[in-house]
Design an enzyme around this catalytic site. Sequence first.
Site, PDB file in Angstrom:
ATOM      1  N   TYR A 106       0.845  -1.189   0.000  1.00 22.77           N
ATOM      2  CA  TYR A 106       0.000   0.000   0.000  1.00 22.77           C
ATOM      3  C   TYR A 106       0.884   1.243   0.000  1.00 22.77           C
ATOM      4  O   TYR A 106       1.842   1.323   0.779  1.00 22.77           O
ATOM      5  CB  TYR A 106      -0.903   0.017   1.240  1.00 22.77           C
ATOM      6  CG  TYR A 106      -1.704   1.291   1.366  1.00 22.77           C
ATOM      7  CD1 TYR A 106      -3.004   1.370   0.886  1.00 22.77           C
ATOM      8  CD2 TYR A 106      -1.147   2.423   1.959  1.00 22.77           C
ATOM      9  CE1 TYR A 106      -3.723   2.551   0.973  1.00 22.77           C
ATOM     10  CE2 TYR A 106      -1.866   3.609   2.044  1.00 22.77           C
ATOM     11  CZ  TYR A 106      -3.154   3.665   1.555  1.00 22.77           C
ATOM     12  OH  TYR A 106      -3.859   4.844   1.641  1.00 22.77           O
ATOM     13  N   GLU A 130      -3.858   7.127  -3.632  1.00 26.42           N
ATOM     14  CA  GLU A 130      -3.591   5.808  -3.072  1.00 26.42           C
ATOM     15  C   GLU A 130      -3.229   4.856  -4.194  1.00 26.42           C
ATOM     16  O   GLU A 130      -3.871   4.876  -5.246  1.00 26.42           O
ATOM     17  CB  GLU A 130      -4.855   5.238  -2.418  1.00 26.42           C
ATOM     18  CG  GLU A 130      -5.172   5.781  -1.063  1.00 26.42           C
ATOM     19  CD  GLU A 130      -6.339   4.998  -0.447  1.00 26.42           C
ATOM     20  OE1 GLU A 130      -6.253   4.661   0.742  1.00 26.42           O
ATOM     21  OE2 GLU A 130      -7.322   4.724  -1.151  1.00 26.42           O
TER      22      GLU A 130
END
Length: 381
Positions: free
Chosen positions: A101, A189
């Site tokens: 991530y 993201e």
Amino acid sequence: MKLFEHEAKEIFRTFKMPTPPGGFAKTSAEAKKRAIEVGKPVVVKALVLSGKRGKAGGVKFADTPEEAEKFAEEILAMRINDLPVEAVLIEEKLDIQQEIYAGITIDRNERKYVVIGSAAGGMSIEELAEESPEKIVKMHVDPSLGFQAYEAREMAIAMGFKGKQINQLGSFFLKLWNIVDAFDVELTEINPLILAKDGRFLAADARLNIDDNSLYRHKDFIEKIKREPVEQNERERLATENDMAYVELDGNIACICNGAGLTMATLDAVSVYGGKASTFLDLGGGADAERVERGIEIAMMYSNVKAILVNIMAGITRCDDVAKGILSARDDGDIKVPLVIRMVGTNEEEGQELLTKAGIPFLKTMEDAASKIVELAKEVA
Ligand code: GDP
Ligand code: MN
């Protein structure tokens, strides 16, 4: 402005950030063509402005172009998190060694950006944040100094990477920062940032929200992607057309009020009594009967709504007008859920009388009204 995955990846590529080869398709026939071009097994992904597409069935893997065509047809017919799917993205399916991530957003309390990373990325990052927050690394960035290359490497080290991967991942974070800086990004993201079996790092997903206040600085980009910056669902569009402030939330109680402060306070009161709001709807000043009726109609279009709380402080607005709007909405059959009203101010008695006669609960204080609606919402939920 939220960008679609393919639009965000377009920006990623201009910053030389590796993304899987592929392209975008509006029909299943086009999807097949894209899969033939890729020439390898592909992933077929719904292009909607919503996360969690994987969990909603909007991400499928196809071994052949025919399969890609079939999955594209299925996905193009879907609605994901209440949004229609108008296009799909066809990309080479990567062989995953690890899902990572990487994100950057603004920490308003610190008045800084915050770079976020985790070696355990993938679909359940929210659960990871709750269950094992120590697996998430955060680093604040002073906007006047920017994010430095050594900090980007520190980020990779803190996430547990070693050797040449420190530079590879560090460079990824640095590029992401450069994008944030250049495009006035509020939130970005990459989840997952894939470490492929062959050792490459690639952005498999991309989320990018540009600060609306900065859009005038990015006219070239908006021109290039050829679409209007605002994307709204039907309810949001109707609210904007009617000059109402409307925000959807994930609870089940619609709060219809006049004034943003009162609407916020009403949401808080609902939460204090153990309920959850579905809707922030500020009717604005001078709400007449028609406006109130329209507000209720819009609120009722959202399928999450299981109860309505109307909270009005009447000044220019008159309580009897509000009551008339509510009665008219009810007579038209627009109100299909429990309803509680709290009103104070101009023509309060007249308004109360109209509602009480019609058998609609009328409460004097916001606290009583909030606790009542939470109780009613629990009964119907
Ligand atoms: P989201 O659910 O909307 O965040 O959609 P993503 O693009 O992140 O896809 C969901 C999941 O599909 C990812 O977490 C991966 O596990 C998987 N996935 C996406 N792209 C690929 C790929 O190229 N190869 C493989 N093997 N899995 C992928
Ligand atoms: Mn994702």
